[in-house]
Design a protein around this motif. Structure first.
Motif, PDB file in Angstrom:
ATOM      1  N   UNK A 293       0.841  -1.192   0.000  1.00  0.00           N
ATOM      2  CA  UNK A 293       0.000   0.000   0.000  1.00  0.00           C
ATOM      3  C   UNK A 293       0.875   1.240   0.000  1.00  0.00           C
ATOM      4  N   UNK A 294       0.617   2.129  -0.915  1.00  0.00           N
ATOM      5  CA  UNK A 294       1.398   3.363  -1.016  1.00  0.00           C
ATOM      6  C   UNK A 294       0.535   4.565  -0.692  1.00  0.00           C
ATOM      7  N   UNK A 295       1.198   5.597  -0.198  1.00  0.00           N
ATOM      8  CA  UNK A 295       0.481   6.814   0.136  1.00  0.00           C
ATOM      9  C   UNK A 295      -0.009   6.794   1.570  1.00  0.00           C
ATOM     10  N   UNK A 296      -0.837   7.768   1.908  1.00  0.00           N
ATOM     11  CA  UNK A 296      -1.309   7.935   3.275  1.00  0.00           C
ATOM     12  C   UNK A 296      -2.455   6.979   3.570  1.00  0.00           C
ATOM     13  N   UNK A 297      -2.296   6.209   4.654  1.00  0.00           N
ATOM     14  CA  UNK A 297      -3.338   5.266   5.058  1.00  0.00           C
ATOM     15  C   UNK A 297      -3.852   5.573   6.464  1.00  0.00           C
ATOM     16  N   UNK A 298      -3.330   6.630   7.081  1.00  0.00           N
ATOM     17  CA  UNK A 298      -3.678   6.937   8.470  1.00  0.00           C
ATOM     18  C   UNK A 298      -5.121   7.403   8.626  1.00  0.00           C
ATOM     19  N   UNK A 299      -5.804   7.730   7.520  1.00  0.00           N
ATOM     20  CA  UNK A 299      -7.195   8.186   7.595  1.00  0.00           C
ATOM     21  C   UNK A 299      -8.181   7.134   7.108  1.00  0.00           C
ATOM     22  N   UNK A 300      -7.741   5.879   7.011  1.00  0.00           N
ATOM     23  CA  UNK A 300      -8.621   4.799   6.559  1.00  0.00           C
ATOM     24  C   UNK A 300      -9.835   4.679   7.483  1.00  0.00           C
ATOM     25  N   UNK A 301     -10.969   4.243   6.907  1.00  0.00           N
ATOM     26  CA  UNK A 301     -12.208   4.097   7.666  1.00  0.00           C
ATOM     27  C   UNK A 301     -12.931   2.825   7.248  1.00  0.00           C
ATOM     28  N   UNK A 302     -13.890   2.406   8.074  1.00  0.00           N
ATOM     29  CA  UNK A 302     -14.755   1.275   7.748  1.00  0.00           C
ATOM     30  C   UNK A 302     -16.168   1.805   7.568  1.00  0.00           C
ATOM     31  N   UNK A 303     -16.749   1.519   6.417  1.00  0.00           N
ATOM     32  CA  UNK A 303     -18.087   2.016   6.117  1.00  0.00           C
ATOM     33  C   UNK A 303     -18.780   1.070   5.155  1.00  0.00           C
ATOM     34  N   UNK A 304     -20.057   0.793   5.443  1.00  0.00           N
ATOM     35  CA  UNK A 304     -20.882  -0.014   4.556  1.00  0.00           C
ATOM     36  C   UNK A 304     -20.252  -1.380   4.270  1.00  0.00           C
ATOM     37  N   UNK A 305     -19.632  -1.961   5.312  1.00  0.00           N
ATOM     38  CA  UNK A 305     -19.050  -3.292   5.182  1.00  0.00           C
ATOM     39  C   UNK A 305     -17.721  -3.345   4.461  1.00  0.00           C
ATOM     40  N   UNK A 306     -17.110  -2.192   4.201  1.00  0.00           N
ATOM     41  CA  UNK A 306     -15.852  -2.155   3.442  1.00  0.00           C
ATOM     42  C   UNK A 306     -14.800  -1.328   4.176  1.00  0.00           C
ATOM     43  N   UNK A 307     -13.539  -1.663   3.902  1.00  0.00           N
ATOM     44  CA  UNK A 307     -12.414  -0.856   4.351  1.00  0.00           C
ATOM     45  C   UNK A 307     -12.057   0.128   3.244  1.00  0.00           C
ATOM     46  N   UNK A 308     -12.147   1.415   3.554  1.00  0.00           N
ATOM     47  CA  UNK A 308     -11.781   2.479   2.617  1.00  0.00           C
ATOM     48  C   UNK A 308     -10.421   2.998   3.071  1.00  0.00           C
ATOM     49  N   UNK A 309      -9.382   2.744   2.291  1.00  0.00           N
ATOM     50  CA  UNK A 309      -8.029   3.020   2.761  1.00  0.00           C
ATOM     51  C   UNK A 309      -7.553   4.438   2.477  1.00  0.00           C
ATOM     52  N   UNK A 310      -7.966   5.029   1.385  1.00  0.00           N
ATOM     53  CA  UNK A 310      -7.509   6.375   1.066  1.00  0.00           C
ATOM     54  C   UNK A 310      -6.060   6.435   0.615  1.00  0.00           C
ATOM     55  N   UNK A 311      -5.504   5.309   0.176  1.00  0.00           N
ATOM     56  CA  UNK A 311      -4.116   5.270  -0.286  1.00  0.00           C
ATOM     57  C   UNK A 311      -4.030   5.785  -1.724  1.00  0.00           C
ATOM     58  N   UNK A 312      -2.843   5.684  -2.331  1.00  0.00           N
ATOM     59  CA  UNK A 312      -2.654   6.211  -3.688  1.00  0.00           C
ATOM     60  C   UNK A 312      -3.591   5.564  -4.697  1.00  0.00           C
ATOM     61  N   UNK A 313      -3.917   4.282  -4.476  1.00  0.00           N
ATOM     62  CA  UNK A 313      -4.791   3.571  -5.411  1.00  0.00           C
ATOM     63  C   UNK A 313      -6.268   3.735  -5.083  1.00  0.00           C
ATOM     64  N   UNK A 314      -6.568   4.361  -3.954  1.00  0.00           N
ATOM     65  CA  UNK A 314      -7.964   4.472  -3.541  1.00  0.00           C
ATOM     66  C   UNK A 314      -8.573   3.112  -3.282  1.00  0.00           C
ATOM     67  N   UNK A 315      -7.824   2.249  -2.575  1.00  0.00           N
ATOM     68  CA  UNK A 315      -8.222   0.848  -2.402  1.00  0.00           C
ATOM     69  C   UNK A 315      -9.465   0.700  -1.530  1.00  0.00           C
ATOM     70  N   UNK A 316     -10.267  -0.288  -1.916  1.00  0.00           N
ATOM     71  CA  UNK A 316     -11.472  -0.650  -1.182  1.00  0.00           C
ATOM     72  C   UNK A 316     -11.440  -2.156  -0.973  1.00  0.00           C
ATOM     73  N   UNK A 317     -11.518  -2.600   0.291  1.00  0.00           N
ATOM     74  CA  UNK A 317     -11.464  -4.029   0.605  1.00  0.00           C
ATOM     75  C   UNK A 317     -12.672  -4.436   1.425  1.00  0.00           C
ATOM     76  N   UNK A 318     -13.087  -5.678   1.239  1.00  0.00           N
ATOM     77  CA  UNK A 318     -14.152  -6.247   2.053  1.00  0.00           C
ATOM     78  C   UNK A 318     -13.607  -7.365   2.918  1.00  0.00           C
ATOM     79  N   UNK A 319     -14.171  -7.518   4.102  1.00  0.00           N
ATOM     80  CA  UNK A 319     -13.845  -8.640   4.986  1.00  0.00           C
ATOM     81  C   UNK A 319     -14.946  -9.671   4.821  1.00  0.00           C
ATOM     82  N   UNK A 320     -14.594 -10.808   4.243  1.00  0.00           N
ATOM     83  CA  UNK A 320     -15.583 -11.820   3.883  1.00  0.00           C
ATOM     84  C   UNK A 320     -15.402 -13.047   4.758  1.00  0.00           C
TER      85      UNK A 320
END
Length: 399
Positions: A293-320
């Motif tokens: 993961x690149x970029x800033x991740x310190x502001x990541x949040x959990x919303x609507x069942x997903x992890x929103x990381x806010x990194x350079x790629x704008x990654x979105x992950x689900x915990x299944x």
């Protein structure tokens, strides 16, 4: 040699396996033992999207607010408003939003009125965090702690006081940089570089009450405790009484902690870790998902069942959660007393076993353990039990 555990990488879909252990000596003698092992269905980290970019995110009851630069957007990326300066923090205040603007100050805006600015408070510097409890708001401004009173749409500065042993008040001094501030039932908890402090609902803190934490980085509350990751890869926690537990190494430089019950999610540039906090006193790592993961991740949040990381790629992950069979977690070897009441909280079980006393069941290092209380339980007939915020309450018959 000397170990009591072994780690295995098990393919997905496997429900049972067998471990064969062989012991041999220099004389050619060997002995083998087979251990049947049940595989419990775990949690997968699945990619759920990308290009979800933001610098600030606030999850809300039915939606979420995203900011990047001067723009405020909804989860679909729709532009809601463009403010006068860079948005650095957002906090919900009733049905309105309190927004921090770089080198300009705080503004209250109303989503129901096309995000009209209702009031403003001038403030120089960069606000990196906001927390609200009652009519009070705490803000971190360039690493310093500031307090405000919000009445309706009016914002006014408020003093933070330190109360000494003689009940004398003096202005609060920023002895260390503030990193995070979170609201709690009776006020606030502030994470600083090497400590944490409680500030009550009257904006007062007790002198000498700081909780010592070395090289703190991130904090989150779950299961009645505040968990803290440190720059030397450690995980600590403390309770409302300031009692600290040290949970050992995290194995990565965790910059963000999130609570997704019953898990603690640790996010670093190396990926995502998942810790089971069913027993909040003994977190267990149940997932270690390697990602670059690149970029800033310190502001990541959990919303609507997903992890929103806010990194350079704008990654979105689900915990299944993987599907698996229902397994028995624990069974006592022999009956102990006559259980007349049971309390269950945060993965812990407390049973009132009548004249045997109370029996506490908790998970530690992968195993369930039982402990009678008091030790001479037969001298105290326990009829009712309660678990609340890490404290066990026992009621006994006096007949």
């Amino acid at each position: 040699s000397g170990g009591s555990t072994v780690e295995l990488l098990v393919p997905e879909g496997i429900t049972r396996l067998q471990v064969n252990a062989t012991l041999s000596d220099k004389n050619g003698n060997t002995e083998s033992t087979a251990y049947p092992v049940r595989v419990i269905a775990g949690v997968k980290l699945v990619e759920a999207g990308s290009n979800k970019h933001f610098s600030v995110m606030l999850p809300d009851a039915t939606t979420a607010w995203f900011a990047q630069g001067r723009e405020l957007r909804d989860p679909n990326g729709t532009l809601l408003a463009t403010l006068d300066a860079e948005i650095t923090a957002i906090q919900r205040i009733g049905d309105r939003l309190l927004v921090a603007l770089q080198n300009q100050g705080l503004v209250i805006i109303d989503p129901a009125e096309n995000f009209m600015v209702l009031s403003a408070y001038p403030l120089q510097g960069r606000v990196t965090d906001l927390a609200q409890q009652g009519e009070h708001v705490l803000a971190i401004v360039d690493g310093s702690l500031r307090a405000f009173t919000v009445t309706g749409n009016w914002i006014d500065a408020a003093p933070i006081k330190t109360i000494d042993s003689k009940n004398q008040a003096s202005p609060y001094i920023d002895e260390e940089p503030a990193l995070d501030v979170q609201a709690q039932e009776r006020g606030f908890v502030v994470l600083r570089g090497d400590s944490a402090v409680f500030i009550d609902g009257n904006l007062q803190t007790k002198a000498g009450s700081a909780i010592a934490l070395t090289d703190a980085q991130a904090m989150v509350r779950t299961a009645g405790r505040w968990y803290v990751s440190t720059a030397n890869y450690q995980l600590l926690s403390f309770d409302a009484a300031g009692r600290i537990l040290r949970h050992g190494p995290l194995g990565a430089n965790v910059e963000r902690l999130l609570a997704v019950k019953p898990y603690l999610v640790g996010i670093s540039t190396d990926g995502v870790q998942l810790l089971d906090v069913n027993n909040p006193y003994h977190p267990e790592r149940v997932g270690d998902f390697k990602r670059s993961l690149r970029g800033k991740i310190a502001n990541a949040q959990f919303f609507n069942g997903k992890l929103w990381l806010g990194d350079e790629s704008g990654s979105l992950f689900g915990l299944q959660q993987q599907v698996g069979e229902l397994l028995e977690a624990y069974k006592t070897d022999t009956p102990r007393g006559r259980v007349v009441d049971v309390a269950i909280a945060n993965g812990q079980v407390l049973a009132a076993a009548s004249h045997y006393g109370a029996i506490y069941f908790g998970r530690k290092a992968g195993d369930w353990n039982a402990q009678a209380y008091p030790q001479n339980g037969w001298s105290l007939a326990v009829s009712r039990v309660l678990l609340d915020e890490g404290i066990a309450y026992l009621a006994h018959d006096i007949k």
